[in-house]
Design a protein around this motif. Structure first.
Motif, mmCIF file in Angstrom:
data_model
loop_
_atom_site.group_PDB
_atom_site.id
_atom_site.type_symbol
_atom_site.label_atom_id
_atom_site.label_comp_id
_atom_site.label_asym_id
_atom_site.label_seq_id
_atom_site.Cartn_x
_atom_site.Cartn_y
_atom_site.Cartn_z
ATOM 1 N N ALA A 55 36.286 43.386 24.617
ATOM 2 C CA ALA A 55 37.374 42.541 25.113
ATOM 3 C C ALA A 55 37.013 41.857 26.424
ATOM 4 C CB ALA A 55 38.646 43.374 25.291
ATOM 5 N N ILE A 56 36.385 42.587 27.341
ATOM 6 C CA ILE A 56 36.170 42.018 28.678
ATOM 7 C C ILE A 56 34.885 41.206 28.782
ATOM 8 C CG2 ILE A 56 34.975 43.999 29.707
ATOM 9 C CD1 ILE A 56 36.683 43.428 32.267
ATOM 10 N N GLU A 57 33.881 41.506 27.984
ATOM 11 C CA GLU A 57 32.625 40.747 28.095
ATOM 12 C C GLU A 57 32.839 39.250 27.860
ATOM 13 O OE1 GLU A 57 27.969 41.056 26.663
ATOM 14 O OE2 GLU A 57 29.546 41.732 25.309
ATOM 15 N N PRO A 58 33.502 38.836 26.768
ATOM 16 C CA PRO A 58 33.756 37.401 26.600
ATOM 17 C C PRO A 58 34.733 36.847 27.629
ATOM 18 C CG PRO A 58 34.822 38.660 24.853
ATOM 19 C CD PRO A 58 33.940 39.605 25.592
ATOM 20 N N ALA A 59 35.640 37.706 28.128
ATOM 21 C CA ALA A 59 36.582 37.256 29.156
ATOM 22 C C ALA A 59 35.839 36.926 30.448
ATOM 23 C CB ALA A 59 37.645 38.328 29.401
ATOM 24 N N ALA A 107 49.316 55.729 14.040
ATOM 25 C CA ALA A 107 48.336 56.616 14.648
ATOM 26 C C ALA A 107 46.920 56.081 14.481
ATOM 27 C CB ALA A 107 48.454 58.006 14.034
ATOM 28 N N LEU A 108 46.683 55.359 13.377
ATOM 29 C CA LEU A 108 45.353 54.834 13.128
ATOM 30 C C LEU A 108 45.089 53.536 13.876
ATOM 31 C CD1 LEU A 108 45.143 55.481 9.267
ATOM 32 C CD2 LEU A 108 44.002 56.763 11.078
ATOM 33 N N ALA A 109 46.164 52.820 14.216
ATOM 34 C CA ALA A 109 45.989 51.528 14.887
ATOM 35 C C ALA A 109 45.493 51.726 16.316
ATOM 36 C CB ALA A 109 47.309 50.766 14.898
ATOM 37 N N GLN A 110 44.531 50.934 16.721
ATOM 38 C CA GLN A 110 44.016 50.992 18.077
ATOM 39 C C GLN A 110 44.730 49.967 18.952
ATOM 40 O OE1 GLN A 110 41.697 53.182 19.259
ATOM 41 N NE2 GLN A 110 41.808 54.151 17.244
ATOM 42 N N PRO A 111 45.341 50.412 20.057
ATOM 43 C CA PRO A 111 46.045 49.461 20.914
ATOM 44 C C PRO A 111 45.090 48.446 21.534
ATOM 45 C CG PRO A 111 45.822 51.590 22.009
ATOM 46 C CD PRO A 111 45.373 51.779 20.597
ATOM 47 N N LYS A 112 45.541 47.241 21.647
ATOM 48 C CA LYS A 112 44.721 46.191 22.232
ATOM 49 C C LYS A 112 44.595 46.442 23.736
ATOM 50 C CE LYS A 112 44.438 41.173 22.770
ATOM 51 N NZ LYS A 112 45.107 39.879 22.525
ATOM 52 N N TRP A 113 43.375 46.307 24.249
ATOM 53 C CA TRP A 113 43.131 46.483 25.690
ATOM 54 C C TRP A 113 43.135 45.125 26.355
ATOM 55 C CZ3 TRP A 113 39.738 44.460 29.169
ATOM 56 C CH2 TRP A 113 39.667 45.086 30.418
ATOM 57 N N PRO A 114 43.771 45.011 27.549
ATOM 58 C CA PRO A 114 44.533 46.031 28.280
ATOM 59 C C PRO A 114 46.023 45.957 27.939
ATOM 60 C CG PRO A 114 44.167 44.140 29.692
ATOM 61 C CD PRO A 114 43.527 43.798 28.381
ATOM 62 N N THR A 115 46.676 47.098 27.974
ATOM 63 C CA THR A 115 48.116 47.147 27.739
ATOM 64 C C THR A 115 48.882 47.469 29.021
ATOM 65 O OG1 THR A 115 47.981 49.489 27.128
ATOM 66 C CG2 THR A 115 47.787 47.863 25.348
ATOM 67 N N ARG A 116 48.151 47.655 30.111
ATOM 68 C CA ARG A 116 48.763 47.932 31.416
ATOM 69 C C ARG A 116 47.819 47.439 32.515
ATOM 70 N NH1 ARG A 116 46.400 52.909 33.116
ATOM 71 N NH2 ARG A 116 45.492 54.124 31.384
ATOM 72 N N PRO A 117 48.257 47.462 33.776
ATOM 73 C CA PRO A 117 47.417 46.940 34.861
ATOM 74 C C PRO A 117 46.055 47.619 34.951
ATOM 75 C CG PRO A 117 49.668 47.219 35.614
ATOM 76 C CD PRO A 117 49.605 47.840 34.251
ATOM 77 N N ASP A 177 43.826 35.358 31.729
ATOM 78 C CA ASP A 177 43.311 35.333 30.359
ATOM 79 C C ASP A 177 43.777 36.524 29.530
ATOM 80 O OD1 ASP A 177 41.737 34.508 28.161
ATOM 81 O OD2 ASP A 177 40.091 35.802 28.789
ATOM 82 N N LEU A 178 43.811 37.717 30.137
ATOM 83 C CA LEU A 178 44.090 38.932 29.380
ATOM 84 C C LEU A 178 45.533 39.408 29.489
ATOM 85 C CD1 LEU A 178 40.751 40.833 30.108
ATOM 86 C CD2 LEU A 178 41.401 39.601 28.028
ATOM 87 N N GLY A 179 46.317 38.778 30.353
ATOM 88 C CA GLY A 179 47.754 39.025 30.351
ATOM 89 C C GLY A 179 48.229 40.287 31.046
ATOM 90 N N GLN A 180 47.373 40.929 31.812
ATOM 91 C CA GLN A 180 47.764 42.105 32.586
ATOM 92 C C GLN A 180 47.251 41.946 34.020
ATOM 93 O OE1 GLN A 180 49.659 44.673 31.880
ATOM 94 N NE2 GLN A 180 49.935 44.337 29.678
ATOM 95 N N PRO A 181 47.946 42.539 35.004
ATOM 96 C CA PRO A 181 47.460 42.456 36.388
ATOM 97 C C PRO A 181 46.089 43.118 36.556
ATOM 98 C CG PRO A 181 49.745 43.194 36.316
ATOM 99 C CD PRO A 181 49.249 43.233 34.909
ATOM 100 N N PHE A 182 45.217 42.481 37.309
ATOM 101 C CA PHE A 182 43.936 43.060 37.717
ATOM 102 C C PHE A 182 43.992 43.182 39.235
ATOM 103 C CE2 PHE A 182 42.824 42.132 33.479
ATOM 104 C CZ PHE A 182 41.647 42.792 33.161
ATOM 105 N N ASN A 183 44.203 44.404 39.702
ATOM 106 C CA ASN A 183 44.458 44.657 41.120
ATOM 107 C C ASN A 183 43.181 45.095 41.835
ATOM 108 O OD1 ASN A 183 47.306 44.231 40.735
ATOM 109 N ND2 ASN A 183 47.397 46.262 39.809
ATOM 110 N N VAL A 184 42.768 44.333 42.857
ATOM 111 C CA VAL A 184 41.569 44.658 43.618
ATOM 112 C C VAL A 184 41.900 45.668 44.709
ATOM 113 C CG1 VAL A 184 39.754 43.759 45.127
ATOM 114 C CG2 VAL A 184 40.534 42.407 43.164
ATOM 115 N N VAL A 185 41.110 46.729 44.763
ATOM 116 C CA VAL A 185 41.270 47.773 45.776
ATOM 117 C C VAL A 185 39.931 47.963 46.476
ATOM 118 C CG1 VAL A 185 41.827 50.188 46.232
ATOM 119 C CG2 VAL A 185 43.046 48.936 44.426
ATOM 120 N N ASN A 186 39.908 47.790 47.800
ATOM 121 C CA ASN A 186 38.679 47.972 48.575
ATOM 122 C C ASN A 186 38.498 49.448 48.907
ATOM 123 O OD1 ASN A 186 39.937 45.120 49.438
ATOM 124 N ND2 ASN A 186 37.708 44.985 49.546
ATOM 125 N N ARG A 187 37.385 50.013 48.445
ATOM 126 C CA ARG A 187 37.061 51.425 48.709
ATOM 127 C C ARG A 187 35.750 51.455 49.494
ATOM 128 N NH1 ARG A 187 39.273 55.238 45.235
ATOM 129 N NH2 ARG A 187 38.156 56.743 46.540
#
Length: 325
Positions: A269-273, A21-31, A58-68
Protein backbone atom coordinates in the motif's frame (compact mmCIF):
# COMPACT_ATOMS: atom_id res chain seq x y z
CA UNK A 1 -42.59 -22.60 -2.65
CA UNK A 2 -38.93 -23.44 -2.15
CA UNK A 3 -38.08 -25.04 1.19
CA UNK A 4 -34.64 -24.65 2.77
CA UNK A 5 -33.35 -27.38 5.01
CA UNK A 6 -31.99 -26.66 8.48
CA UNK A 7 -28.53 -27.80 7.29
CA UNK A 8 -28.64 -25.36 4.37
CA UNK A 9 -29.56 -22.48 6.65
CA UNK A 10 -26.86 -23.33 9.15
CA UNK A 11 -24.27 -23.68 6.39
CA UNK A 12 -25.20 -20.32 4.93
CA UNK A 13 -25.00 -18.71 8.35
CA UNK A 14 -21.58 -20.16 9.02
CA UNK A 15 -20.32 -18.84 5.69
CA UNK A 16 -21.67 -15.40 6.46
CA UNK A 17 -20.04 -15.41 9.87
CA UNK A 18 -16.72 -16.59 8.49
CA UNK A 19 -16.47 -14.02 5.70
CA UNK A 20 -15.58 -10.96 7.84
CA UNK A 21 -12.89 -12.94 9.70
CA UNK A 22 -11.19 -13.85 6.43
CA UNK A 23 -11.30 -10.34 4.99
CA UNK A 24 -8.15 -8.30 5.46
CA UNK A 25 -8.77 -4.68 6.47
CA UNK A 26 -7.37 -2.10 4.11
CA UNK A 27 -4.33 -0.27 5.50
CA UNK A 28 -4.40 2.31 6.98
CA UNK A 29 -7.66 2.32 8.91
CA UNK A 30 -6.42 4.70 11.63
CA UNK A 31 -3.75 7.39 12.10
CA UNK A 32 -0.12 6.50 11.35
CA UNK A 33 2.80 7.82 13.39
CA UNK A 34 5.95 8.86 11.51
CA UNK A 35 9.01 9.09 13.77
CA UNK A 36 11.85 11.48 12.94
CA UNK A 37 15.21 10.91 14.70
CA UNK A 38 16.28 14.52 14.22
CA UNK A 39 15.16 17.90 15.52
CA UNK A 40 12.27 19.96 14.18
CA UNK A 41 13.41 22.54 11.66
CA UNK A 42 16.17 20.42 10.13
CA UNK A 43 16.28 18.90 6.66
CA UNK A 44 15.10 15.43 7.68
CA UNK A 45 12.17 16.95 9.57
CA UNK A 46 11.22 19.05 6.52
CA UNK A 47 11.30 16.06 4.16
CA UNK A 48 9.23 13.79 6.40
CA UNK A 49 6.63 16.51 7.05
CA UNK A 50 5.93 17.22 3.37
CA UNK A 51 5.79 13.45 2.77
CA UNK A 52 3.36 13.04 5.67
CA UNK A 53 1.06 15.75 4.30
CA UNK A 54 0.91 14.11 0.88
CA UNK A 55 0.52 10.56 2.25
CA UNK A 56 -2.38 11.73 4.39
CA UNK A 57 -4.09 13.20 1.35
CA UNK A 58 -3.58 10.07 -0.73
CA UNK A 59 -4.31 7.37 1.86
CA UNK A 60 -7.05 9.13 3.79
CA UNK A 61 -5.67 8.85 7.32
CA UNK A 62 -3.58 11.29 9.41
CA UNK A 63 0.20 10.80 9.25
CA UNK A 64 1.51 12.43 12.41
CA UNK A 65 5.21 13.36 12.60
CA UNK A 66 6.84 12.90 16.01
CA UNK A 67 10.44 14.01 16.62
CA UNK A 68 12.31 11.48 18.77
CA UNK A 69 15.75 13.02 19.17
CA UNK A 70 18.74 12.12 21.27
CA UNK A 71 21.77 9.86 21.34
CA UNK A 72 23.13 11.17 18.03
CA UNK A 73 20.13 9.68 16.26
CA UNK A 74 20.09 6.41 18.21
CA UNK A 75 16.87 7.17 20.11
CA UNK A 76 14.69 7.82 17.08
CA UNK A 77 16.12 5.08 14.88
CA UNK A 78 15.78 2.54 17.70
CA UNK A 79 12.18 3.63 18.33
CA UNK A 80 11.29 2.93 14.69
CA UNK A 81 13.08 -0.44 14.67
CA UNK A 82 11.50 -1.55 17.96
CA UNK A 83 7.94 -0.44 17.18
CA UNK A 84 5.07 -2.85 16.64
CA UNK A 85 5.33 -4.09 13.01
CA UNK A 86 1.69 -3.38 12.22
CA UNK A 87 2.25 -0.42 9.88
CA UNK A 88 1.02 2.23 12.30
CA UNK A 89 4.47 3.35 13.45
CA UNK A 90 6.85 4.12 10.61
CA UNK A 91 9.60 6.68 10.29
CA UNK A 92 12.33 8.33 8.27
CA UNK A 93 15.78 6.80 8.59
CA UNK A 94 18.97 8.52 7.53
CA UNK A 95 22.53 7.59 6.60
CA UNK A 96 23.41 7.57 10.31
CA UNK A 97 21.77 4.14 10.66
CA UNK A 98 24.66 2.85 8.55
CA UNK A 99 27.15 4.45 10.93
CA UNK A 100 25.94 4.31 14.53
CA UNK A 101 26.57 0.60 15.03
CA UNK A 102 30.13 0.96 13.71
CA UNK A 103 30.76 3.30 16.64
CA UNK A 104 29.34 0.82 19.12
CA UNK A 105 26.51 3.21 20.01
CA UNK A 106 23.71 0.75 19.20
CA UNK A 107 23.10 -2.77 17.98
CA UNK A 108 20.44 -1.50 15.58
CA UNK A 109 21.47 -1.65 11.92
CA UNK A 110 19.72 -1.19 8.58
CA UNK A 111 18.76 -4.89 8.80
CA UNK A 112 16.31 -4.05 11.60
CA UNK A 113 14.10 -2.09 9.19
CA UNK A 114 11.74 -2.67 6.29
CA UNK A 115 12.76 -0.06 3.68
CA UNK A 116 9.77 1.45 1.88
CA UNK A 117 11.21 4.15 -0.37
CA UNK A 118 14.06 6.65 -0.67
CA UNK A 119 12.93 10.24 -1.21
CA UNK A 120 16.09 12.32 -1.04
CA UNK A 121 19.90 12.55 -1.01
CA UNK A 122 21.85 15.68 -0.06
CA UNK A 123 25.53 16.65 -0.12
CA UNK A 124 26.95 18.73 2.75
CA UNK A 125 28.08 22.32 2.55
CA UNK A 126 30.61 24.20 4.68
CA UNK A 127 28.93 27.09 6.52
CA UNK A 128 30.47 29.88 8.62
CA UNK A 129 29.02 32.70 10.68
CA UNK A 130 28.23 35.81 8.61
CA UNK A 131 30.90 37.72 10.54
CA UNK A 132 33.56 35.04 10.06
CA UNK A 133 36.88 36.30 8.66
CA UNK A 134 37.00 33.31 6.31
CA UNK A 135 35.52 34.27 2.95
CA UNK A 136 36.35 31.08 1.02
CA UNK A 137 36.76 27.40 1.78
CA UNK A 138 40.45 27.78 1.01
CA UNK A 139 40.77 30.59 3.59
CA UNK A 140 39.13 28.38 6.22
CA UNK A 141 41.24 25.36 5.26
CA UNK A 142 44.50 27.31 5.55
CA UNK A 143 43.49 28.58 9.00
CA UNK A 144 42.61 25.05 10.11
CA UNK A 145 45.95 23.70 8.87
CA UNK A 146 47.80 26.43 10.75
CA UNK A 147 45.92 25.83 14.00
CA UNK A 148 46.70 23.32 16.75
CA UNK A 149 44.39 20.26 16.94
CA UNK A 150 41.09 21.01 18.65
CA UNK A 151 41.19 24.80 18.28
CA UNK A 152 38.48 24.90 15.61
CA UNK A 153 35.01 23.63 16.54
CA UNK A 154 32.38 22.32 14.11
CA UNK A 155 29.02 20.57 14.20
CA UNK A 156 26.04 19.59 12.08
CA UNK A 157 24.74 16.35 13.62
CA UNK A 158 25.59 13.82 16.31
CA UNK A 159 28.97 12.28 17.06
CA UNK A 160 29.95 10.02 14.16
CA UNK A 161 26.98 11.11 12.04
CA UNK A 162 27.06 11.65 8.30
CA UNK A 163 27.99 15.34 8.58
CA UNK A 164 30.73 14.45 11.07
CA UNK A 165 32.10 11.94 8.58
CA UNK A 166 31.89 14.64 5.90
CA UNK A 167 34.17 16.81 8.02
CA UNK A 168 36.54 13.90 8.66
CA UNK A 169 36.71 13.13 4.94
CA UNK A 170 37.46 16.75 4.10
CA UNK A 171 40.21 16.94 6.71
CA UNK A 172 41.78 13.69 5.51
CA UNK A 173 41.64 14.97 1.93
CA UNK A 174 43.62 18.01 3.14
CA UNK A 175 46.26 15.76 4.68
CA UNK A 176 45.11 16.31 8.28
CA UNK A 177 43.92 13.86 10.93
CA UNK A 178 40.19 13.27 11.08
CA UNK A 179 39.99 14.75 14.60
CA UNK A 180 42.04 17.89 13.93
CA UNK A 181 38.80 19.90 14.26
CA UNK A 182 36.81 19.28 17.45
CA UNK A 183 33.33 17.97 16.73
CA UNK A 184 30.50 19.30 18.93
CA UNK A 185 27.59 16.80 18.79
CA UNK A 186 24.11 18.18 18.14
CA UNK A 187 20.64 16.74 17.55
CA UNK A 188 20.64 17.84 13.94
CA UNK A 189 21.50 20.66 11.60
CA UNK A 190 18.94 23.15 12.93
CA UNK A 191 20.41 23.41 16.46
CA UNK A 192 23.93 23.34 14.99
CA UNK A 193 23.15 26.30 12.73
CA UNK A 194 21.67 28.17 15.69
CA UNK A 195 24.87 27.54 17.63
CA UNK A 196 26.91 28.76 14.63
CA UNK A 197 24.85 31.96 14.38
CA UNK A 198 25.31 32.53 18.12
CA UNK A 199 29.08 32.29 17.79
CA UNK A 200 29.50 28.93 19.51
CA UNK A 201 31.04 27.21 16.47
CA UNK A 202 33.63 28.08 13.85
CA UNK A 203 31.73 26.32 11.06
CA UNK A 204 29.22 23.59 10.27
CA UNK A 205 29.16 20.76 7.77
CA UNK A 206 25.51 20.09 6.96
CA UNK A 207 23.39 20.28 3.83
CA UNK A 208 22.89 23.75 2.39
CA UNK A 209 19.07 23.44 2.51
CA UNK A 210 19.32 22.76 6.25
CA UNK A 211 21.38 25.93 6.61
CA UNK A 212 19.10 27.99 4.40
CA UNK A 213 17.13 29.75 7.14
CA UNK A 214 20.33 31.21 8.59
CA UNK A 215 21.73 31.92 5.12
CA UNK A 216 18.59 33.79 4.07
CA UNK A 217 18.58 35.70 7.36
CA UNK A 218 22.12 36.89 6.67
CA UNK A 219 23.48 35.17 9.76
CA UNK A 220 25.62 32.60 7.95
CA UNK A 221 27.48 32.04 4.67
CA UNK A 222 28.11 28.83 2.75
CA UNK A 223 31.66 28.53 1.40
CA UNK A 224 31.53 25.30 -0.61
CA UNK A 225 29.52 22.14 -1.22
CA UNK A 226 30.90 18.59 -1.15
CA UNK A 227 29.19 17.58 -4.38
CA UNK A 228 30.30 16.66 -7.92
CA UNK A 229 28.52 19.75 -9.28
CA UNK A 230 26.99 22.98 -8.00
CA UNK A 231 23.47 22.73 -6.59
CA UNK A 232 20.81 24.10 -8.92
CA UNK A 233 19.11 25.96 -6.06
CA UNK A 234 22.43 27.47 -4.89
CA UNK A 235 24.40 28.15 -8.08
CA UNK A 236 26.72 30.68 -6.42
CA UNK A 237 28.21 28.15 -4.00
CA UNK A 238 31.30 26.47 -5.51
CA UNK A 239 32.16 22.80 -5.16
CA UNK A 240 35.20 21.76 -3.13
CA UNK A 241 36.87 20.92 -6.42
CA UNK A 242 36.35 24.47 -7.65
CA UNK A 243 37.22 26.10 -4.33
CA UNK A 244 40.25 24.03 -3.35
CA UNK A 245 41.00 21.47 -6.05
CA UNK A 246 39.78 18.70 -3.73
CA UNK A 247 37.47 16.11 -5.31
CA UNK A 248 36.03 14.74 -2.04
CA UNK A 249 32.23 14.29 -2.23
CA UNK A 250 29.64 12.69 0.05
CA UNK A 251 25.93 12.90 0.84
CA UNK A 252 23.07 11.93 3.14
CA UNK A 253 20.09 9.83 2.14
CA UNK A 254 16.63 9.83 3.67
CA UNK A 255 14.42 6.74 3.48
CA UNK A 256 10.90 6.05 4.74
CA UNK A 257 10.94 2.73 6.59
CA UNK A 258 9.19 0.59 9.15
CA UNK A 259 10.38 -2.06 11.59
CA UNK A 260 11.52 -5.43 10.26
CA UNK A 261 8.66 -7.84 9.60
CA UNK A 262 6.24 -5.24 8.28
CA UNK A 263 3.21 -6.99 6.68
CA UNK A 264 3.35 -7.34 2.92
CA UNK A 265 -0.03 -5.62 2.66
CA UNK A 266 1.39 -2.49 4.29
CA UNK A 267 4.40 -2.45 1.97
CA UNK A 268 2.12 -2.98 -1.03
CA UNK A 269 0.00 0.00 0.00
CA UNK A 270 2.66 2.54 0.96
CA UNK A 271 5.35 1.82 -1.65
CA UNK A 272 3.28 3.15 -4.58
CA UNK A 273 1.98 5.96 -2.35
CA UNK A 274 5.56 7.11 -1.74
CA UNK A 275 6.24 7.06 -5.48
CA UNK A 276 3.17 9.29 -5.91
CA UNK A 277 4.57 11.61 -3.24
CA UNK A 278 7.89 11.82 -5.05
CA UNK A 279 6.30 12.41 -8.47
CA UNK A 280 3.82 15.02 -7.23
CA UNK A 281 4.22 18.64 -8.23
CA UNK A 282 3.90 19.67 -4.58
CA UNK A 283 6.85 17.53 -3.53
CA UNK A 284 9.02 18.44 -6.49
CA UNK A 285 8.32 22.15 -6.00
CA UNK A 286 8.95 21.91 -2.25
CA UNK A 287 12.27 20.13 -2.70
CA UNK A 288 13.48 22.30 -5.57
CA UNK A 289 12.58 25.52 -3.75
CA UNK A 290 14.73 24.47 -0.80
CA UNK A 291 17.55 22.92 -2.80
CA UNK A 292 17.05 19.37 -1.54
CA UNK A 293 18.48 16.61 -3.73
CA UNK A 294 15.77 14.69 -5.57
CA UNK A 295 16.66 10.99 -5.56
CA UNK A 296 14.06 8.19 -5.57
CA UNK A 297 14.33 4.44 -5.02
CA UNK A 298 11.58 1.89 -4.43
CA UNK A 299 11.61 -0.50 -1.46
CA UNK A 300 14.12 -2.87 -3.06
CA UNK A 301 16.31 -0.03 -4.30
CA UNK A 302 16.29 1.65 -0.88
CA UNK A 303 17.32 -1.63 0.74
CA UNK A 304 20.21 -1.98 -1.71
CA UNK A 305 21.28 1.63 -1.08
CA UNK A 306 21.33 0.98 2.68
CA UNK A 307 23.45 -2.16 2.31
CA UNK A 308 25.94 -0.38 0.05
CA UNK A 309 26.11 2.66 2.33
CA UNK A 310 26.66 0.51 5.40
CA UNK A 311 29.70 -1.14 3.82
CA UNK A 312 31.14 2.07 2.35
CA UNK A 313 30.60 4.21 5.44
CA UNK A 314 31.94 1.47 7.70
CA UNK A 315 35.19 1.40 5.73
CA UNK A 316 35.40 5.22 5.75
CA UNK A 317 34.86 5.35 9.50
CA UNK A 318 37.57 2.78 10.08
CA UNK A 319 39.98 4.87 8.01
CA UNK A 320 39.00 7.98 9.97
CA UNK A 321 39.41 6.23 13.30
CA UNK A 322 35.72 6.72 14.15
CA UNK A 323 34.74 3.04 14.18
CA UNK A 324 34.77 0.93 17.33
CA UNK A 325 32.93 -2.12 16.07
Amino acid sequence: MIELSRRTLLGSGAALLAAPALAQPKWPTRPVQLLCPWAAGGGTDAVVRIAATLLERDLGQPFNVVNRTGGSGVVGHAAIAQSNPDGYTLGIITSEICMLHWQGLTEVTYKNFTPLGQLNNDPPGIQVNASSPYKTAKDLAEAIKASPPGKFKASGTGQGGIWHLALAGWLIAMGLKADHVRWVPSNGAAPAMQDLAAGGLDFTTCSVPEARAMLDAGRARSLAVMAPARLSAFPNIPTLQEAMGIGFTTGAMRIIAGPAGLPAAVVAAIEPALKKVYDSKEYQDFMNARGFGLVYADAAGAGKALAEADAALGNAMKEAGLAKA
